[in-house]
Design an enzyme around this catalytic site. Structure first.
Site, mmCIF file in Angstrom:
data_model
loop_
_atom_site.group_PDB
_atom_site.id
_atom_site.type_symbol
_atom_site.label_atom_id
_atom_site.label_comp_id
_atom_site.label_asym_id
_atom_site.label_seq_id
_atom_site.Cartn_x
_atom_site.Cartn_y
_atom_site.Cartn_z
ATOM 1 N N SER A 55 70.314 15.476 41.227
ATOM 2 C CA SER A 55 70.433 13.888 40.358
ATOM 3 C C SER A 55 69.754 14.182 39.177
ATOM 4 O O SER A 55 69.072 15.364 39.070
ATOM 5 C CB SER A 55 70.020 12.857 40.837
ATOM 6 O OG SER A 55 69.634 11.969 41.797
ATOM 7 N N HIS A 57 71.465 14.069 36.291
ATOM 8 C CA HIS A 57 72.730 14.516 35.481
ATOM 9 C C HIS A 57 73.282 13.222 34.805
ATOM 10 O O HIS A 57 74.469 13.947 34.072
ATOM 11 C CB HIS A 57 73.632 16.222 35.646
ATOM 12 C CG HIS A 57 72.164 16.513 36.099
ATOM 13 N ND1 HIS A 57 71.569 17.561 35.465
ATOM 14 C CD2 HIS A 57 73.084 17.328 37.308
ATOM 15 C CE1 HIS A 57 71.035 18.480 36.182
ATOM 16 N NE2 HIS A 57 71.573 18.610 37.373
ATOM 17 N N HIS A 215 68.657 22.287 34.332
ATOM 18 C CA HIS A 215 68.139 21.726 35.708
ATOM 19 C C HIS A 215 66.350 22.281 34.621
ATOM 20 O O HIS A 215 65.398 22.625 35.253
ATOM 21 C CB HIS A 215 68.199 23.066 36.446
ATOM 22 C CG HIS A 215 69.577 22.490 37.455
ATOM 23 N ND1 HIS A 215 70.469 23.553 37.477
ATOM 24 C CD2 HIS A 215 69.439 21.428 38.303
ATOM 25 C CE1 HIS A 215 71.783 22.330 38.287
ATOM 26 N NE2 HIS A 215 70.765 21.163 38.598
#
Length: 329
Positions: A55, A57, A215
């Site tokens: 999660s 994104h 990330h």
């Protein structure tokens, strides 16, 4: 750190419950194990498309579940791969006689866990590995990362699956779109992961990070702040050198926000990027601008170019009805 949050441990679950309530006409949330699936039943024999990842994104991937795109998405914790049991449960819930195609971003945890799930799944299955990030060389030890080009693969293959394409054809199409797609990103500052409570890397007031992933990791170089035109020229040149589009080549230009960049600035980036390719004879015939593959609250953007032909344009234009992408319905 200031966040709208009750508890780090409950953040994902509460968010997914809110998302499913807001879009209850399109998707359903399975709480244990976590996955989102489409409500509108697919035709018997349709290939089921499943994607997922950590999660943070959003709207990737849960926002792309629905008619004409994904059948299910598996969200992991923030920047953490979903587990094989999530993927297996999602596949079993949506498999409809046509087999399962996993669309996987090229990150080690995602690749490993989707491979495990595929091994346990007792039906025809295949995988498309997305690797559109040209900030890394092709010879990188783990290969290139999958970033904003993932959306384009999911949309085009989703349209083909909705139209009855076979599992083999969907996999071949996904690989073709991936090969015709290249992306590169830049960050003005890092993102803040709630569990960490501080930015994942530090940038000076007059520094930017070129070639970032999604990330919160460092990019390929830290440079002094330069103008928007110079930033676009660097990003677009790397993409152009990779794809080598010919004069007259139709293309889709996607300018993606990483979470905290205003649309005013994203449209500026689009203007500069479209001009870059128009000067080289490339026909920008499709476009997408906005926050679609984010990195929490990172300020920055990525540019993606996908080379198109008549078939790919038709599939891109095909109806889609998801929480985050919808047209032609």
């Amino acid at each position: 750190m200031k966040k709208f949050i009750n508890s780090i441990d409950t953040l994902l679950d509460e968010s997914l419950r809110g998302f499913s309530k807001a879009h209850a006409d399109i998707i359903r949330f399975n709480p244990q194990p976590h996955f989102i699936q489409r409500i509108k039943p697919a035709q018997s024999g349709k290939v089921a498309l499943i994607s997922g990842g950590g999660s943070g994104h959003e709207p990737l991937h849960t926002g792309f579940v629905g008619s004409g795109m994904l059948d299910a998405a598996c969200p992991g914790q923030i920047f953490t791969s979903p587990t094989p049991d999530q993927m297996l449960a999602a596949a079993q819930a949506v498999e409809n006689g046509g087999g399962v195609l996993f669309i996987v971003k090229n990150y080690a945890g995602d690749v490993m866990n989707f491979e495990i799930a595929a091994e346990m799944l007792e039906c025809p299955k295949a995988t498309v590995l997305v690797s559109d990030d040209v900030s890394l060389p092709k010879t990188h030890s783990t290969g290139r990362r999958g970033v904003a080009g993932t959306l384009i693969v999911e949309k085009i293959v989703g349209a083909a699956a909705e139209n009855g394409a076979s599992l083999e054809a969907c996999k071949a199409l996904g690989n073709r779109v991936n090969q015709a797609t290249a992306s590169m990103g830049v960050a003005l500052n890092s993102c803040t992961v709630p569990a960490l409570g501080k930015p994942m890397f530090d940038l000076g007031d007059n520094e930017i990070e070129m070639g970032v992933g999604i990330h919160g990791e460092h990019g390929r170089e830290t440079i002094d702040l330069i103008s928007a035109s110079e930033i676009v020229d660097r990003l677009a040149t790397s993409i152009n050198d990779e794809l080598k589009p010919q004069e007259g080549q139709p293309a889709l230009l996607h300018v993606n926000g990483l979470g905290a960049t205003p649309l005013m600035e994203l449209h500026l980036i689009y203007e500069l990027a479209s001009w870059f390719w128009e000067q080289r004879g490339v026909s920008i015939c499709r476009s997408l601008i906005g926050n679609y593959t984010t990195s929490l609250d990172m300020a920055g953007c990525s540019i993606t170019l996908s080379l198109l032909d008549e078939e790919l344009m038709r599939l891109w234009d095909a109806p889609v009805h998801t929480a985050a992408l919808r047209w032609g319905c």
